[in-house]
Every structure is written in C-alpha cells, then in structure tokens.
Design a protein around this motif. Sequence first.
Motif, PDB file in Angstrom:
ATOM      1  N   GLU A   1      -9.055  -4.826  -5.127  1.00  0.00           N
ATOM      2  CA  GLU A   1      -9.712  -5.578  -4.077  1.00  0.00           C
ATOM      3  C   GLU A   1      -9.118  -5.153  -2.739  1.00  0.00           C
ATOM      4  O   GLU A   1      -7.908  -5.052  -2.584  1.00  0.00           O
ATOM      5  CB  GLU A   1      -9.486  -7.076  -4.300  1.00  0.00           C
ATOM      6  N   GLY A   2      -9.948  -4.830  -1.805  1.00  0.00           N
ATOM      7  CA  GLY A   2      -9.476  -4.421  -0.494  1.00  0.00           C
ATOM      8  C   GLY A   2      -9.533  -2.921  -0.257  1.00  0.00           C
ATOM      9  O   GLY A   2      -9.341  -2.485   0.877  1.00  0.00           O
ATOM     10  N   ASP A   3      -9.791  -2.111  -1.284  1.00  0.00           N
ATOM     11  CA  ASP A   3      -9.876  -0.665  -1.081  1.00  0.00           C
ATOM     12  C   ASP A   3     -10.976  -0.323  -0.074  1.00  0.00           C
ATOM     13  O   ASP A   3     -10.784   0.505   0.806  1.00  0.00           O
ATOM     14  CB  ASP A   3     -10.137   0.076  -2.388  1.00  0.00           C
ATOM     15  N   GLU A   4     -12.135  -0.979  -0.228  1.00  0.00           N
ATOM     16  CA  GLU A   4     -13.240  -0.711   0.681  1.00  0.00           C
ATOM     17  C   GLU A   4     -12.889  -1.125   2.100  1.00  0.00           C
ATOM     18  O   GLU A   4     -13.160  -0.403   3.064  1.00  0.00           O
ATOM     19  CB  GLU A   4     -14.516  -1.424   0.221  1.00  0.00           C
ATOM     20  N   ALA A   5     -12.283  -2.299   2.247  1.00  0.00           N
ATOM     21  CA  ALA A   5     -11.893  -2.784   3.572  1.00  0.00           C
ATOM     22  C   ALA A   5     -10.852  -1.863   4.203  1.00  0.00           C
ATOM     23  O   ALA A   5     -10.898  -1.602   5.406  1.00  0.00           O
ATOM     24  CB  ALA A   5     -11.353  -4.213   3.474  1.00  0.00           C
ATOM     25  N   LEU A   6      -9.952  -1.351   3.392  1.00  0.00           N
ATOM     26  CA  LEU A   6      -8.934  -0.425   3.883  1.00  0.00           C
ATOM     27  C   LEU A   6      -9.589   0.849   4.422  1.00  0.00           C
ATOM     28  O   LEU A   6      -9.206   1.358   5.482  1.00  0.00           O
ATOM     29  CB  LEU A   6      -7.948  -0.097   2.761  1.00  0.00           C
ATOM     30  N   ALA A   7     -10.602   1.341   3.713  1.00  0.00           N
ATOM     31  CA  ALA A   7     -11.318   2.536   4.173  1.00  0.00           C
ATOM     32  C   ALA A   7     -12.002   2.265   5.512  1.00  0.00           C
ATOM     33  O   ALA A   7     -12.001   3.119   6.413  1.00  0.00           O
ATOM     34  CB  ALA A   7     -12.332   2.982   3.133  1.00  0.00           C
TER      35      ALA A   7
ATOM     36  N   THR B   1     -18.825   7.515   0.504  1.00  0.00           N
ATOM     37  CA  THR B   1     -18.491   7.629   1.930  1.00  0.00           C
ATOM     38  C   THR B   1     -17.115   7.048   2.199  1.00  0.00           C
ATOM     39  O   THR B   1     -16.313   7.642   2.929  1.00  0.00           O
ATOM     40  CB  THR B   1     -19.551   6.924   2.794  1.00  0.00           C
ATOM     41  N   LEU B   2     -16.826   5.900   1.611  1.00  0.00           N
ATOM     42  CA  LEU B   2     -15.513   5.285   1.800  1.00  0.00           C
ATOM     43  C   LEU B   2     -14.420   6.173   1.224  1.00  0.00           C
ATOM     44  O   LEU B   2     -13.350   6.319   1.828  1.00  0.00           O
ATOM     45  CB  LEU B   2     -15.492   3.895   1.165  1.00  0.00           C
TER      46      LEU B   2
ATOM     47  N   PRO C   1       1.857   5.133   3.721  1.00  0.00           N
ATOM     48  CA  PRO C   1       0.835   6.173   3.539  1.00  0.00           C
ATOM     49  C   PRO C   1       0.348   6.272   2.091  1.00  0.00           C
ATOM     50  O   PRO C   1      -0.833   6.531   1.844  1.00  0.00           O
ATOM     51  CB  PRO C   1       1.550   7.458   3.966  1.00  0.00           C
ATOM     52  N   ALA C   2       1.231   6.020   1.146  1.00  0.00           N
ATOM     53  CA  ALA C   2       0.852   6.095  -0.266  1.00  0.00           C
ATOM     54  C   ALA C   2      -0.245   5.088  -0.611  1.00  0.00           C
ATOM     55  O   ALA C   2      -1.046   5.330  -1.513  1.00  0.00           O
ATOM     56  CB  ALA C   2       2.064   5.878  -1.150  1.00  0.00           C
ATOM     57  N   GLN C   3      -0.299   3.980   0.102  1.00  0.00           N
ATOM     58  CA  GLN C   3      -1.336   2.983  -0.166  1.00  0.00           C
ATOM     59  C   GLN C   3      -2.713   3.530   0.207  1.00  0.00           C
ATOM     60  O   GLN C   3      -3.689   3.311  -0.517  1.00  0.00           O
ATOM     61  CB  GLN C   3      -1.043   1.691   0.599  1.00  0.00           C
ATOM     62  N   LEU C   4      -2.795   4.258   1.317  1.00  0.00           N
ATOM     63  CA  LEU C   4      -4.062   4.887   1.711  1.00  0.00           C
ATOM     64  C   LEU C   4      -4.456   5.964   0.702  1.00  0.00           C
ATOM     65  O   LEU C   4      -5.616   6.039   0.285  1.00  0.00           O
ATOM     66  CB  LEU C   4      -3.942   5.516   3.103  1.00  0.00           C
ATOM     67  N   ALA C   5      -3.500   6.784   0.311  1.00  0.00           N
ATOM     68  CA  ALA C   5      -3.781   7.861  -0.639  1.00  0.00           C
ATOM     69  C   ALA C   5      -4.207   7.296  -1.996  1.00  0.00           C
ATOM     70  O   ALA C   5      -5.129   7.823  -2.627  1.00  0.00           O
ATOM     71  CB  ALA C   5      -2.555   8.763  -0.788  1.00  0.00           C
ATOM     72  N   ALA C   6      -3.580   6.230  -2.434  1.00  0.00           N
ATOM     73  CA  ALA C   6      -3.940   5.623  -3.722  1.00  0.00           C
ATOM     74  C   ALA C   6      -5.349   5.024  -3.673  1.00  0.00           C
ATOM     75  O   ALA C   6      -6.116   5.147  -4.633  1.00  0.00           O
ATOM     76  CB  ALA C   6      -2.919   4.553  -4.105  1.00  0.00           C
ATOM     77  N   ALA C   7      -5.688   4.396  -2.552  1.00  0.00           N
ATOM     78  CA  ALA C   7      -7.039   3.841  -2.410  1.00  0.00           C
ATOM     79  C   ALA C   7      -8.077   4.963  -2.426  1.00  0.00           C
ATOM     80  O   ALA C   7      -9.148   4.818  -3.030  1.00  0.00           O
ATOM     81  CB  ALA C   7      -7.147   3.023  -1.131  1.00  0.00           C
ATOM     82  N   ALA C   8      -7.768   6.090  -1.786  1.00  0.00           N
ATOM     83  CA  ALA C   8      -8.676   7.243  -1.812  1.00  0.00           C
ATOM     84  C   ALA C   8      -8.882   7.701  -3.254  1.00  0.00           C
ATOM     85  O   ALA C   8     -10.014   7.949  -3.681  1.00  0.00           O
ATOM     86  CB  ALA C   8      -8.116   8.383  -0.961  1.00  0.00           C
ATOM     87  N   HIS C   9      -7.808   7.769  -3.981  1.00  0.00           N
ATOM     88  CA  HIS C   9      -7.850   8.214  -5.382  1.00  0.00           C
ATOM     89  C   HIS C   9      -8.741   7.288  -6.210  1.00  0.00           C
ATOM     90  O   HIS C   9      -9.578   7.747  -6.985  1.00  0.00           O
ATOM     91  CB  HIS C   9      -6.416   8.245  -5.913  1.00  0.00           C
TER      92      HIS C   9
END
Length: 102
Positions: A15-21, A58-59, A84-92
């Motif tokens: 939850e929140g991956d989309e919002a983070l993007a 897209t996200l 930064p790892a949180q952004l990379a993990a959400a991308a993954h």
Amino acid sequence: MTQLPRGEGYSVLQEGDEALALQALGWILSDEPRAERLLGMTGLDPDGLRASLGERATLAAILTFLAAHEADLVACADALDLPPAQLAAAAHRLEGHERIDP
C-alpha cells in the motif's frame, strides 16, 4: 497490501507504492531538464503522461527512471525523506518482479 493477478502467481504491491510514484513524479517535474529526460526515456508526451497516471506501467516507469540514475534516486529520496532503497523496491514491485505463488 494489494495483490494483482499476473500469470501463474501474484504481483504483490505494498500500500502506498502508487502514491510514492506520484510523489516522485512531482519531484521529477520540478526540474525541466529532468522532466524532459523522463518524457524522452518513457516515450510519453505531457498529455500521454497525464492520461496514463492511473496505469501501473506508467507508475513503474517513473520509479524505474529514478532507479536508473543513482544521483536522481538519492536526491529524490532525500527530498521525500525516505531511503533510496524504498523507491527502488517500489519500482521493483510495480514492475511485477516480486511474486508469490498461489
């Protein structure tokens, strides 16, 4: 946690991956050259980007764009006050790489 069907297993989003993007997109768009690089690398134009913001691909592309350039990844993470790892993990996860079998 949201589970989306993908082939044989499920892709697990937090939850929140989309919002983070979307937050990361705001940071990207705050700098015109960086925004132009994003558009160039994704092949989207501003209208296409706007129209596809609800799409997982897209996200994922937004966060993958950051993950591909460490300086931007670190600067964005600093601006959003997260590792930064949180952004990379959400991308993954948005790319569908984290899977569980049913």
